[in-house]
Design an enzyme around this catalytic site. Structure first.
Site: not given
Length: 269
Positions: A13, A125-126, A158, A162, A168
């Site tokens: 979702s 991976a970030g 961001h 977040k 990351g």
């Protein structure tokens, strides 16, 4: 031609979960065989296409991760650390490739990921984008070429939702800079500036985080010396770049031996 690899998406979702679902359905390179949500979520038992406001997709949202993992060749997971650790054990049990885009994990979390990677392929991976991974490589090269007369600052922005900082991706860039300098990031990281902090310590790698609006992701690596600055920059305007990279990683992982990998491996960088 053999059957296309089956993919499971966790966190169905969420904004990234929905983007990943659309990417798999539209790709023509894989089959969506399962979608997972947390127990009690109101999407459980519904067709994922309908739950997302579209046509039926023929896949029902479930909270039984192991059941759908056992039917898949890969799991793509952009959730939260606690959930990802649980999924890693289940994906390893199912021998499915586990692609992890989750950030904010602790050293203890990473140790559990490493243990799961003894039994299955894990690509973590970030950031899954090609452009960011090129930026990581460039950051390492520039840091290697410049001495500590150049202060290094990683600046990231961001969206307001977040929950972790530095991102990351910012940490990937910081690690790349530290590797280029031949130092350990944890010993030179500076991300807690507030109040009277004193002058910047020579050789530190700083982090600055911006949160606001619907910013997808912006990362600058600033090399600043007296009289000159070098700025490396990547701007993401469409979250789909991360979904494309994650699917690429899931497909790439089909031919690999159990172990931990990152996007540098996937992209041959």
């Amino acid at each position: 031609m053999g059957e296309l690899p089956g993919i499971v998406i966790t966190g169905a979702s969420g904004r990234m979960g929905q983007m990943l679902i659309r990417e798999v359905l539209d790709s023509g390179k894989a089959r969506l065989v399962g979608v997972v949500e947390r127990t009690g979520h109101d999407w459980i038992g519904r067709d994922i296409g309908v739950a997302m406001g579209g046509a039926e997709a023929g896949v029902v949202v479930t909270d039984d991760a192991l059941d759908v993992f056992s039917k898949a060749q890969a799991v793509i997971d952009f959730t939260a650390p606690a959930a990802t650790i649980g999924f890693a054990a289940l994906a390893a049990q199912a021998r499915a490739v586990h692609v992890i885009g989750t950030t904010g994990m602790t050293d203890d979390d990473l140790a559990k990921i490493k243990a799961a990677a003894r039994h299955a392929v894990i690509v973590r991976a970030g950031n899954m984008s090609l452009g960011v991974n090129l930026l990581v490589k460039l950051t390492q090269k520039v840091a290697q070429a410049l001495d500590a007369d150049f202060d290094i600052e990683v600046i990231e922005a961001h969206h307001r939702h977040k929950v972790d900082a530095p991102s990351g991706t910012a940490l990937m860039l910081g690690e790349a800079a530290a590797t280029g300098r031949g130092v350990v990031l944890s010993e030179v990281s500076d991300s807690g500036r507030d109040g009277v902090t004193g002058p910047r310590r020579r050789g530190d790698i700083g982090f600055s985080a911006i949160r606001g609006g619907d910013i997808v992701g912006e990362h600058d690596v600033l090399f600043a010396a007296d009289g000159e600055r070098i700025i490396l920059r990547h701007v993401a305007t469409d979250r789909r770049i991360f979904a494309r990279g994650a699917l690429k990683a899931a497909l790439w992982g089909q031919d690999q031996k159990p172990g931990e990998y990152d996007m540098m491996d996937v992209l041959g960088l």
